[in-house]
Design an enzyme around this catalytic site. Structure first.
Site, PDB file in Angstrom:
ATOM      1  N   SER A 124      48.300  34.099  42.724  1.00 51.42           N
ATOM      2  CA  SER A 124      46.981  34.720  42.594  1.00 51.42           C
ATOM      3  C   SER A 124      45.950  33.932  43.386  1.00 51.42           C
ATOM      4  CB  SER A 124      46.585  34.710  41.117  1.00 51.42           C
ATOM      5  OG  SER A 124      45.219  35.016  40.961  1.00 51.42           O
ATOM      6  N   TYR A 149      45.728  29.882  32.780  1.00 55.77           N
ATOM      7  CA  TYR A 149      46.481  30.918  33.501  1.00 55.77           C
ATOM      8  C   TYR A 149      46.589  30.555  34.986  1.00 55.77           C
ATOM      9  CZ  TYR A 149      46.715  35.018  36.499  1.00 55.77           C
ATOM     10  OH  TYR A 149      47.013  35.865  37.538  1.00 55.77           O
ATOM     11  N   LYS A 153      49.933  29.417  37.639  1.00 63.32           N
ATOM     12  CA  LYS A 153      50.260  29.951  38.968  1.00 63.32           C
ATOM     13  C   LYS A 153      50.344  28.801  39.982  1.00 63.32           C
ATOM     14  CE  LYS A 153      50.391  34.339  37.942  1.00 63.32           C
ATOM     15  NZ  LYS A 153      51.691  35.024  37.918  1.00 63.32           N
TER      16      LYS A 153
HETATM   17  C1  UD1 Z   1      40.226  37.736  37.261  1.00 60.71           C
HETATM   18  C2  UD1 Z   1      40.698  36.335  37.027  1.00 60.71           C
HETATM   19  C3  UD1 Z   1      41.805  36.003  37.986  1.00 60.71           C
HETATM   20  C4  UD1 Z   1      42.917  36.999  37.864  1.00 60.71           C
HETATM   21  C5  UD1 Z   1      42.376  38.402  38.109  1.00 60.71           C
HETATM   22  C6  UD1 Z   1      43.450  39.412  37.830  1.00 60.71           C
HETATM   23  C7  UD1 Z   1      38.779  35.083  36.146  1.00 60.71           C
HETATM   24  C8  UD1 Z   1      37.813  33.976  36.383  1.00 60.71           C
HETATM   25  N1  UD1 Z   1      39.604  35.390  37.144  1.00 60.71           N
HETATM   26  O1  UD1 Z   1      39.617  37.790  38.528  1.00 60.71           O
HETATM   27  O2  UD1 Z   1      42.294  34.729  37.676  1.00 60.71           O
HETATM   28  O3  UD1 Z   1      43.934  36.714  38.814  1.00 60.71           O
HETATM   29  O4  UD1 Z   1      41.297  38.656  37.194  1.00 60.71           O
HETATM   30  O5  UD1 Z   1      43.029  40.675  38.224  1.00 60.71           O
HETATM   31  O6  UD1 Z   1      38.785  35.667  35.088  1.00 60.71           O
HETATM   32  N2  UD1 Z   1      32.898  42.061  35.952  1.00 60.71           N
HETATM   33  C9  UD1 Z   1      31.801  42.605  35.315  1.00 60.71           C
HETATM   34  N3  UD1 Z   1      31.989  43.205  34.095  1.00 60.71           N
HETATM   35  C10 UD1 Z   1      33.212  43.290  33.486  1.00 60.71           C
HETATM   36  C11 UD1 Z   1      34.327  42.728  34.152  1.00 60.71           C
HETATM   37  C12 UD1 Z   1      34.137  42.116  35.386  1.00 60.71           C
HETATM   38  O7  UD1 Z   1      30.686  42.550  35.822  1.00 60.71           O
HETATM   39  O8  UD1 Z   1      33.311  43.838  32.360  1.00 60.71           O
HETATM   40  C13 UD1 Z   1      32.716  41.445  37.286  1.00 60.71           C
HETATM   41  C14 UD1 Z   1      33.101  39.974  37.338  1.00 60.71           C
HETATM   42  O9  UD1 Z   1      32.005  39.152  37.028  1.00 60.71           O
HETATM   43  C15 UD1 Z   1      33.555  39.837  38.812  1.00 60.71           C
HETATM   44  C16 UD1 Z   1      34.161  41.204  39.118  1.00 60.71           C
HETATM   45  O10 UD1 Z   1      33.611  42.102  38.162  1.00 60.71           O
HETATM   46  O11 UD1 Z   1      32.444  39.644  39.637  1.00 60.71           O
HETATM   47  C17 UD1 Z   1      35.668  41.231  39.017  1.00 60.71           C
HETATM   48  O12 UD1 Z   1      36.072  40.720  37.752  1.00 60.71           O
HETATM   49  P1  UD1 Z   1      37.579  40.830  37.243  1.00 60.71           P
HETATM   50  O13 UD1 Z   1      38.086  42.216  37.437  1.00 60.71           O
HETATM   51  O14 UD1 Z   1      37.635  40.275  35.858  1.00 60.71           O
HETATM   52  O15 UD1 Z   1      38.409  39.908  38.250  1.00 60.71           O
HETATM   53  P2  UD1 Z   1      38.175  38.372  38.683  1.00 60.71           P
HETATM   54  O16 UD1 Z   1      37.281  37.680  37.749  1.00 60.71           O
HETATM   55  O17 UD1 Z   1      37.835  38.350  40.122  1.00 60.71           O
END
Ligand code: UD1
Length: 338
Positions: A124, A149, A153
């Site tokens: 990842s 997690y 990895k």
């Molecule tokens: C997350 C994990 C990463 C993992 C990946 C799997 C973290 C820090 N990282 O990545 O280790 O491999 O998922 O797919 O958790 N967001 C919102 N509202 C929400 C959910 C997300 O605003 O309810 C935003 C987050 O702040 C981010 C973006 O959407 O900017 C993507 O978030 P997310 O889908 O959770 O992925 P990552 O955080 O990039």
């Protein structure tokens, strides 16, 4: 080729099984169904018109894995199986370390004993930690992960690198995924998280289908064009295709490569919401809230190495990702349960 996919019933695993079968390979799945359903494997068979040999077993169960390898000859293994919820890994670090590392060690030991020494591993972009600069290149120094997690990895990458150093017969491809979303365009298989989703796209589709009230946008004060977090979203069907290329590559050489699977393009949270609303004609109410601990402002891949080494690049657009995610959720509001 005959490929064993561990965790082949999961989100990325099931899409990869479709891609492998469509490319003419035979597929065996081993899955403990802790976070996936048998129905996904049945639907892969339905979509492709081909059958899959399925074992219900835990990859940490050495006897079960030995039996699977005794009964089959595999050309390569794709190791998807693992626990993957970031927040949960902070609450239950020992469970994450035990499960993810133990299963990787067991799979590799059993493989080695049976003379199967080609493995593609689901890593990842999380291993890059908090990056100093983007886009992220595979040769950049990983300063440390922000959760257990991610560390699992990172550690499994190191274990597989050490294995290659110790035995020149091994062929290892470490795939660093960026943010996989979307679903098969049939709407028959897709992402099916347990409980309230943590990741952005499954959360959006649950809001769109009316199971959740609104999306919380985690911060709009980042140093990005609209202030919300920027990520490299990649269509899961493109990602799945990348694994077929990785298996082909693993057949041609020995040694170890780390390869990013991303598009190279970053989109913000609001880009995703706006595109989802536009292509699907459905509103996604959202509220701007505080930042989420551990999030970074921007994370996207330099995808050049995948193009050069695997002859692969992502082809699907953000519109495709939003359309296909919604089709899956709309047709399967309760996932694989009836
Ligand atoms: C997350 C994990 C990463 C993992 C990946 C799997 C973290 C820090 N990282 O990545 O280790 O491999 O998922 O797919 O958790 N967001 C919102 N509202 C929400 C959910 C997300 O605003 O309810 C935003 C987050 O702040 C981010 C973006 O959407 O900017 C993507 O978030 P997310 O889908 O959770 O992925 P990552 O955080 O990039």
């Amino acid at each position: 080729m005959h490929i064993l996919t561990t965790g082949g019933a999961g989100f990325i695993g099931s899409h990869t099984c479709v891609a492998l079968l469509e490319a003419g390979h035979s597929v065996t799945v081993v899955d403990n169904f802790v976070n996936s359903q048998k129905e996904a494997v049945r639907r892969v068979e339905e979509l492709t018109g081909k059958s899959i040999k399925l074992y219900e077993a835990d990859c940490c169960d050495r006897d079960a894995m030995e039996k699977i390898f005794d009964e089959n000859h595999f050309d390569a293994v794709i190791h998807f199986a693992g626990l993957k919820a970031v927040g949960e890994s902070v609450q239950q670090p020992l469970r994450y370390y035990r499960n993810n590392i133990d299963s990787a060690l067991t799979v590799c030991e059993v493989m080695g004993r049976h003379g199967c020494k080609r493995i593609v591993f689901s890593s990842s972009a999380t291993v890059y930690g908090v990056p100093d600069e983007v886009p992220l290149r595979e040769d950049m120094f990983c300063k440390g992960c922000t959760n257990p997690y991610g560390w699992t990895k990172y550690m499994i990458e190191k274990i597989l690198m050490g294995l290659c150093d110790s035995d020149p017969e091994w062929s290892v491809v470490l795939l660093r995924y960026f943010n996989p979303i979307g679903a098969h365009e049939s709407g028959r298989i897709g992402e099916n998280p347990n409980g309230i989703p943590n990741n952005l796209m499954p959360f959006i589709t649950k809001v769109a289908v009316g199971q959740l009230d609104h999306l919380n946008v985690f911060g709009n004060d980042y140093d990005t064009p609209d202030g919300t977090g920027v990520r490299d979203y990649i269509h899961v069907v493109d990602l799945a295709r990348g694994h077929v290329h990785a298996c082909d590559y693993a057949m041609t050489r020995t040694g170890c490569d780390i390869i990013n699977l991303g598009t190279g393009v970053g989109y913000s949270v609001l880009d995703i919401v706006n595109t989802f609303e536009k292509v699907n004609g459905i509103k996604v109410p959202y509220v701007i809230g505080p930042r989420r601990a551990g999030d970074v402002a921007a994370c996207y891949a330099d995808p050049k190495k995948a193009a050069e080494v695997l002859h692969w690049k992502a082809e699907k657009s953000l519109e495709d990702m939003c359309r296909d995610s919604w089709r899956w959720q709309k047709n399967n509001p309760n996932g694989y349960s009836a």
